[in-house]
Design a protein around this motif. Structure first.
Motif, PDB file in Angstrom:
ATOM      1  N   SER A 130     -17.062  -1.753 -41.688  1.00 30.52           N
ATOM      2  CA  SER A 130     -16.462  -1.093 -40.538  1.00 30.52           C
ATOM      3  C   SER A 130     -14.944  -1.147 -40.550  1.00 30.52           C
ATOM      4  CB  SER A 130     -16.983  -1.732 -39.263  1.00 30.52           C
ATOM      5  OG  SER A 130     -16.676  -3.105 -39.272  1.00 30.52           O
ATOM      6  N   ALA A 131     -14.401  -2.017 -41.380  1.00 33.04           N
ATOM      7  CA  ALA A 131     -12.963  -2.221 -41.332  1.00 33.04           C
ATOM      8  C   ALA A 131     -12.203  -0.941 -41.643  1.00 33.04           C
ATOM      9  CB  ALA A 131     -12.570  -3.310 -42.312  1.00 33.04           C
ATOM     10  N   GLY A 132     -11.264  -0.642 -40.825  1.00 31.65           N
ATOM     11  CA  GLY A 132     -10.392   0.499 -41.082  1.00 31.65           C
ATOM     12  C   GLY A 132     -10.991   1.842 -40.717  1.00 31.65           C
ATOM     13  N   ASN A 133     -12.264   1.857 -40.411  1.00 29.28           N
ATOM     14  CA  ASN A 133     -12.897   3.131 -40.079  1.00 29.28           C
ATOM     15  C   ASN A 133     -12.813   3.336 -38.573  1.00 29.28           C
ATOM     16  OD1 ASN A 133     -14.350   5.425 -39.934  1.00 29.28           O
ATOM     17  ND2 ASN A 133     -16.166   4.635 -40.970  1.00 29.28           N
ATOM     18  N   ARG A 134     -12.109   4.346 -38.181  1.00 30.98           N
ATOM     19  CA  ARG A 134     -11.938   4.577 -36.751  1.00 30.98           C
ATOM     20  C   ARG A 134     -12.626   5.858 -36.303  1.00 30.98           C
ATOM     21  NH1 ARG A 134      -6.577   2.780 -33.994  1.00 30.98           N
ATOM     22  NH2 ARG A 134      -6.517   0.611 -34.602  1.00 30.98           N
ATOM     23  N   GLU A 135     -13.636   6.221 -36.997  1.00 32.62           N
ATOM     24  CA  GLU A 135     -14.357   7.430 -36.598  1.00 32.62           C
ATOM     25  C   GLU A 135     -15.859   7.184 -36.641  1.00 32.62           C
ATOM     26  OE1 GLU A 135     -13.381  10.907 -38.814  1.00 32.62           O
ATOM     27  OE2 GLU A 135     -14.609  12.201 -37.566  1.00 32.62           O
ATOM     28  N   MET A 136     -16.498   7.542 -35.567  1.00 34.06           N
ATOM     29  CA  MET A 136     -17.935   7.345 -35.459  1.00 34.06           C
ATOM     30  C   MET A 136     -18.609   8.692 -35.178  1.00 34.06           C
ATOM     31  SD  MET A 136     -19.897   5.044 -32.681  1.00 34.06           S
ATOM     32  CE  MET A 136     -20.059   3.370 -33.179  1.00 34.06           C
ATOM     33  N   ALA A 137     -19.780   8.885 -35.741  1.00 32.96           N
ATOM     34  CA  ALA A 137     -20.528  10.116 -35.479  1.00 32.96           C
ATOM     35  C   ALA A 137     -21.802   9.776 -34.717  1.00 32.96           C
ATOM     36  CB  ALA A 137     -20.869  10.794 -36.793  1.00 32.96           C
ATOM     37  N   MET A 138     -22.076  10.537 -33.680  1.00 26.72           N
ATOM     38  CA  MET A 138     -23.340  10.377 -32.966  1.00 26.72           C
ATOM     39  C   MET A 138     -24.340  11.330 -33.611  1.00 26.72           C
ATOM     40  SD  MET A 138     -22.901   8.057 -30.846  1.00 26.72           S
ATOM     41  CE  MET A 138     -21.450   7.147 -30.316  1.00 26.72           C
ATOM     42  N   VAL A 139     -25.309  10.750 -34.271  1.00 25.84           N
ATOM     43  CA  VAL A 139     -26.218  11.549 -35.094  1.00 25.84           C
ATOM     44  C   VAL A 139     -27.625  11.522 -34.507  1.00 25.84           C
ATOM     45  CG1 VAL A 139     -27.187  11.812 -37.415  1.00 25.84           C
ATOM     46  CG2 VAL A 139     -24.867  10.981 -37.137  1.00 25.84           C
ATOM     47  N   PHE A 140     -28.206  12.699 -34.394  1.00 28.73           N
ATOM     48  CA  PHE A 140     -29.616  12.789 -34.005  1.00 28.73           C
ATOM     49  C   PHE A 140     -30.416  13.002 -35.280  1.00 28.73           C
ATOM     50  CE2 PHE A 140     -33.363  15.356 -33.208  1.00 28.73           C
ATOM     51  CZ  PHE A 140     -33.992  14.642 -32.206  1.00 28.73           C
ATOM     52  N   MET A 141     -31.436  12.212 -35.460  1.00 32.65           N
ATOM     53  CA  MET A 141     -32.239  12.318 -36.680  1.00 32.65           C
ATOM     54  C   MET A 141     -33.716  12.450 -36.313  1.00 32.65           C
ATOM     55  SD  MET A 141     -34.355  10.504 -38.911  1.00 32.65           S
ATOM     56  CE  MET A 141     -34.123   8.771 -39.151  1.00 32.65           C
ATOM     57  N   GLN A 142     -34.421  13.287 -37.038  1.00 33.70           N
ATOM     58  CA  GLN A 142     -35.869  13.404 -36.829  1.00 33.70           C
ATOM     59  C   GLN A 142     -36.571  13.294 -38.178  1.00 33.70           C
ATOM     60  OE1 GLN A 142     -38.140  17.057 -35.189  1.00 33.70           O
ATOM     61  NE2 GLN A 142     -37.780  15.760 -33.420  1.00 33.70           N
ATOM     62  N   ILE A 143     -37.654  12.596 -38.167  1.00 31.82           N
ATOM     63  CA  ILE A 143     -38.382  12.362 -39.417  1.00 31.82           C
ATOM     64  C   ILE A 143     -39.879  12.418 -39.132  1.00 31.82           C
ATOM     65  CG2 ILE A 143     -38.380   9.827 -39.138  1.00 31.82           C
ATOM     66  CD1 ILE A 143     -37.790   9.666 -42.165  1.00 31.82           C
ATOM     67  N   LYS A 144     -40.604  13.012 -40.053  1.00 31.56           N
ATOM     68  CA  LYS A 144     -42.064  13.076 -39.887  1.00 31.56           C
ATOM     69  C   LYS A 144     -42.681  11.871 -40.574  1.00 31.56           C
ATOM     70  CE  LYS A 144     -42.069  16.926 -37.752  1.00 31.56           C
ATOM     71  NZ  LYS A 144     -41.802  18.185 -38.418  1.00 31.56           N
ATOM     72  N   THR A 145     -43.516  11.216 -39.879  1.00 26.99           N
ATOM     73  CA  THR A 145     -44.203  10.095 -40.518  1.00 26.99           C
ATOM     74  C   THR A 145     -45.616   9.996 -39.966  1.00 26.99           C
ATOM     75  OG1 THR A 145     -44.260   7.701 -40.771  1.00 26.99           O
ATOM     76  CG2 THR A 145     -43.069   8.520 -38.865  1.00 26.99           C
ATOM     77  N   PRO A 146     -46.568   9.905 -40.837  1.00 28.50           N
ATOM     78  CA  PRO A 146     -47.948   9.829 -40.353  1.00 28.50           C
ATOM     79  C   PRO A 146     -48.272   8.471 -39.748  1.00 28.50           C
ATOM     80  CG  PRO A 146     -47.869   9.707 -42.746  1.00 28.50           C
ATOM     81  CD  PRO A 146     -46.469   9.883 -42.292  1.00 28.50           C
ATOM     82  N   SER A 147     -47.460   7.478 -40.069  1.00 25.59           N
ATOM     83  CA  SER A 147     -47.792   6.125 -39.602  1.00 25.59           C
ATOM     84  C   SER A 147     -46.794   5.654 -38.558  1.00 25.59           C
ATOM     85  CB  SER A 147     -47.793   5.168 -40.789  1.00 25.59           C
ATOM     86  OG  SER A 147     -46.601   5.335 -41.526  1.00 25.59           O
ATOM     87  N   VAL A 148     -46.884   6.285 -37.404  1.00 28.80           N
ATOM     88  CA  VAL A 148     -45.973   5.957 -36.307  1.00 28.80           C
ATOM     89  C   VAL A 148     -46.117   4.491 -35.899  1.00 28.80           C
ATOM     90  CG1 VAL A 148     -45.495   6.413 -33.873  1.00 28.80           C
ATOM     91  CG2 VAL A 148     -45.837   8.302 -35.450  1.00 28.80           C
ATOM     92  N   GLU A 149     -47.371   4.000 -35.913  1.00 29.68           N
ATOM     93  CA  GLU A 149     -47.616   2.605 -35.495  1.00 29.68           C
ATOM     94  C   GLU A 149     -46.877   1.643 -36.416  1.00 29.68           C
ATOM     95  OE1 GLU A 149     -50.075   4.792 -35.950  1.00 29.68           O
ATOM     96  OE2 GLU A 149     -50.671   5.174 -33.878  1.00 29.68           O
ATOM     97  N   ASP A 150     -46.910   1.942 -37.718  1.00 28.22           N
ATOM     98  CA  ASP A 150     -46.225   1.062 -38.674  1.00 28.22           C
ATOM     99  C   ASP A 150     -44.734   1.026 -38.397  1.00 28.22           C
ATOM    100  OD1 ASP A 150     -48.647   0.732 -39.784  1.00 28.22           O
ATOM    101  OD2 ASP A 150     -48.277   1.966 -41.564  1.00 28.22           O
ATOM    102  N   VAL A 151     -44.213   2.222 -38.090  1.00 29.90           N
ATOM    103  CA  VAL A 151     -42.784   2.314 -37.817  1.00 29.90           C
ATOM    104  C   VAL A 151     -42.424   1.462 -36.608  1.00 29.90           C
ATOM    105  CG1 VAL A 151     -40.938   3.865 -37.070  1.00 29.90           C
ATOM    106  CG2 VAL A 151     -42.509   4.593 -38.852  1.00 29.90           C
ATOM    107  N   LEU A 152     -43.234   1.602 -35.565  1.00 31.52           N
ATOM    108  CA  LEU A 152     -42.948   0.849 -34.342  1.00 31.52           C
ATOM    109  C   LEU A 152     -43.095  -0.663 -34.582  1.00 31.52           C
ATOM    110  CD1 LEU A 152     -44.651   3.183 -31.723  1.00 31.52           C
ATOM    111  CD2 LEU A 152     -42.214   2.839 -32.067  1.00 31.52           C
ATOM    112  N   THR A 153     -44.061  -1.011 -35.411  1.00 29.06           N
ATOM    113  CA  THR A 153     -44.217  -2.426 -35.760  1.00 29.06           C
ATOM    114  C   THR A 153     -42.960  -2.925 -36.462  1.00 29.06           C
ATOM    115  OG1 THR A 153     -46.558  -2.001 -36.064  1.00 29.06           O
ATOM    116  CG2 THR A 153     -45.726  -4.083 -36.938  1.00 29.06           C
ATOM    117  N   ASN A 154     -42.469  -2.101 -37.390  1.00 33.19           N
ATOM    118  CA  ASN A 154     -41.233  -2.472 -38.095  1.00 33.19           C
ATOM    119  C   ASN A 154     -40.063  -2.597 -37.135  1.00 33.19           C
ATOM    120  OD1 ASN A 154     -42.362  -2.650 -40.577  1.00 33.19           O
ATOM    121  ND2 ASN A 154     -41.755  -0.594 -41.255  1.00 33.19           N
TER     122      ASN A 154
END
Lengths: 423, 209
Positions: free
Chosen positions: A300-324
């Motif tokens: 993060s040092a020296g970086n003074r710019e941030m991006a607000m990013v929306f991301m969408q991903i398809k995953t068949p194992s939503v439960e696994d993701v939530l567990t993670n």
């Protein structure tokens, strides 16, 4: 009296043109001087049809009826099969409505009203409700907002040099930290709302190029927030967006950002053990088990710019993701989650099929939740995992998230295989 | 006979409404397709405008990184003022262009659809894409006793930078002209450091892996 009798006789003669007496196709013998409203006048002599509605005077030279005893077939205004006043009014209203819609649609498609949050939101709705076969052709009219935070009235952000439509915000003296936190949190919140709170299936087909297989992600960069050089480093080091989101409410809301993103019962982030796998993430290189592939994470040092990013991903194992998610320190309630400091590792660890098999973490520098206070280092993520609302009969499952990332190619490209929207 | 005419009248109206409906459907379908094309064009225009603005902010002799959000199906190229093959839109100076196509036949593709920005006062415009293009070359100082392999794989540049729907770092040097390089993974997943920009630039331009 005699005159009055002639007048009433003439009136009766004119009244004879009433539809009750003469219907469509009726034949009537006209006399010189007859008047009335005539439609579809057919002249037996030459067979010509005049479709226009006009006032005919049999004596008129226009319709060649000058001879006494001409026989005409008539259809009358208001007759069965003819256009009623109601019909005409309806048609006129429909045309006016159509013109209004076309005006809006043409503006929408031609970019005449591009760039505003409302247009973005509308395009998100349009795309989500479009059939999957045409979804890729519905453009997301979301333009990246560029917000420059400066300390002085004449201050600028070099990050946006040469770029247009930059929104400058002068930080109030003594309240710089709070303002940076507020703008960053709002940017994230606005992004989440604009993109349908992550519950809409926005990247079903993408012209067939992506198809969003599991672990392939598509993103929209909602906004870029940059801090000018005139803002002191010590101010930035005090910024704590996580804490701000836990304790403050978004505009016109009685719930905190954290509660808005998760549930009103959630009041704090989960505690993460100092020696846990998660606590070591943040900066450096991580290696996935067996792959030998290292994932670079910028500091993060020296970086003074941030991006607000929306991301969408398809995953068949939503439960696994939530567990993670839970495993790596996320607050998860009914498919909605909020994770502090997961940053651009979210996809690599949580959404990856090999997520959870992460073993070697060569962490350098900071990145421990609870100790990180640098603005750029707080890559909090909020999101939703579950079934998407879409035009498809069978809803697809997947996850959406919004998060702040350092605005650099490496970090953002690791999270996003495809970026949509206008820069 | 009278009834027939009534039916005909009703049907004519129905047909007109149906024709208008079908016309509207076709119109919207065409418009929808056009909208995605228009949006790509808008993006391309935004990219080249942003590049122009940022490059104009560079000082003479400055090296810097410009991050752009690419748009697939388009590429960046450019022509020097001295290049006789430059398109008409680059008549008055060296220019940087963003054009629709694969980046193969740059001139004809830019002629079909492209947006160019001129940089007056800059005689030279060099565009080099070092990413993804490699070939085997003889090692310049090959010592047969120590090294059995006399060839090495080096990155070679092309005159067009093909864009993708992701962020891309362009490394730009403004010195008696403009050099725009794309090195992609050569610099390690696009990592570029301000501190080492001179050596990174050299690494990129020399095609050292």
């Amino acid at each position: 009296m005699a005159g009055r009798g002639r007048k009433s006789a003439k009136k009766r003669e004119e009244n004879n043109w009433d539809k009750k007496k003469f219907g469509k196709g009726d034949r009537r013998e006209f006399r010189k001087g007859d008047k009335g409203e005539v439609r579809n006048l057919i002249l037996p002599s030459n067979g010509k049809i005049k479709d226009n509605l006009f006032f005919a005077e049999v004596n008129s030279s226009k319709n060649n009826i000058q001879e006494k005893g001409n026989t005409l077939r008539l259809s009358w205004k208001g007759d069965k099969g003819e256009v009623s006043v109601f019909f005409i009014v309806t048609i006129i209203l429909a045309i006016m409505g159509f013109i209004a819609i076309m005006f809006f649609v043409l503006n929408f498609f031609n970019g005449g009203v591009s760039g505003t949050d409302e247009v973005c939101k509308l395009s998100v709705l349009t795309r989500a409700s479009a059939p999957s076969s045409v979804q890729g052709y519905v453009p997301l009219k979301c333009q990246t907002k560029k917000i420059c935070l400066t300390q002085s009235w004449l201050g600028t952000c070099s990050q946006f040099a040469g770029e247009k439509d930059v929104q400058r915000v002068v930080l109030p003296s003594g309240k710089e930290k709070e303002k940076i936190e507020e703008i960053s949190a709002n940017a994230m919140y606005d992004c989440w709302n604009m993109m349908g709170q992550g519950k809409m299936d926005l990247f079903q087909s993408l012209k067939g190029e992506v198809g969003l297989k599991p672990t392939e992600s598509a993103c929209v960069i909602c906004s870029r927030v940059a801090i000018g050089k005139d803002v002191k480093e010590e101010v930035i080091l005090k910024v704590n967006i996580n804490e701000y989101m836990r304790t403050h409410n978004p505009p016109n809301s009685d719930k905190t950002y954290l509660q808005t993103f998760t549930d009103k019962s959630v009041r704090a982030y989960p505690k993460v053990e100092a020696n846990s796998q998660f606590s070591q993430l943040g900066k450096g290189k991580i290696e996935k088990l067996g792959t030998g592939k290292k994932i670079e994470v910028s500091g993060s040092a020296g970086n003074r710019e941030m991006a607000m990013v929306f991301m969408q991903i398809k995953t068949p194992s939503v439960e696994d993701v939530l567990t993670n998610m839970v495993k790596y320190g996320g607050s998860v309630t009914a498919g909605v989650f909020m994770m502090p400091v997961i940053g651009n590792l979210a996809k690599a660890i949580v959404f990856s099929p090999v997520g959870g098999t992460l073993t070697a973490v060569a962490a350098v520098g900071m990145g421990v939740y609870g100790t990180t206070t640098a603005w750029e280092g707080q890559r909090i993520a909020a999101g939703y995992c579950g079934e998407f609302t879409s035009s498809l009969e069978k809803a697809k499952a997947g996850c959406s998230l919004v998060q702040g990332l350092n605005y650099n190619t490496a970090d953002i490209n690791q999270l996003c295989q495809q970026i949509e929207g206008s820069p | 006979m009278i009834r027939k005419k009534g039916i005909l009248m009703d049907n004519v109206l129905g047909l007109i409404v149906a024709a208008i409906g079908i016309g509207l459907l076709i119109f919207f379908a065409v418009k929808l397709y056009g909208a995605s094309v228009v949006q790509d064009e808008e993006k391309a225009r935004t990219i080249i405008d942003s590049l122009e603005g940022k490059i104009n902010n560079f000082n003479e002799g400055e090296i810097g990184k410009i991050t752009i959000q690419g748009v697939s199906g388009w590429f960046i190229t450019g022509w020097s003022f001295t290049d006789k093959e430059r398109p008409d839109s680059c008549y008055f100076g060296s220019c940087l262009c963003i054009c629709k196509g694969s980046g193969g036949d740059v001139k004809s593709e830019c002629k079909n659809k492209g947006f160019c920005r001129e940089f007056k006062g800059l005689d030279k415009m060099e565009i080099a894409n070092y990413y993804g293009n490699t070939e085997w070359r003889d090692k310049p100082n090959w010592d047969s006793e120590e090294d059995t392999n006399h060839q090495e794989r080096v990155y070679v540049s092309t005159k067009s930078i093909v864009l993708k729907n992701q962020l891309m770092d362009l490394i730009v040097k403004k010195e008696k002209g403009l050099i725009v390089n794309y090195c992609g993974g050569i610099l390690g997943a696009g990592l570029y450091s301000e501190q080492n920009k001179q050596s990174d630039f050299l690494k990129c331009t020399m095609g050292v892996k």
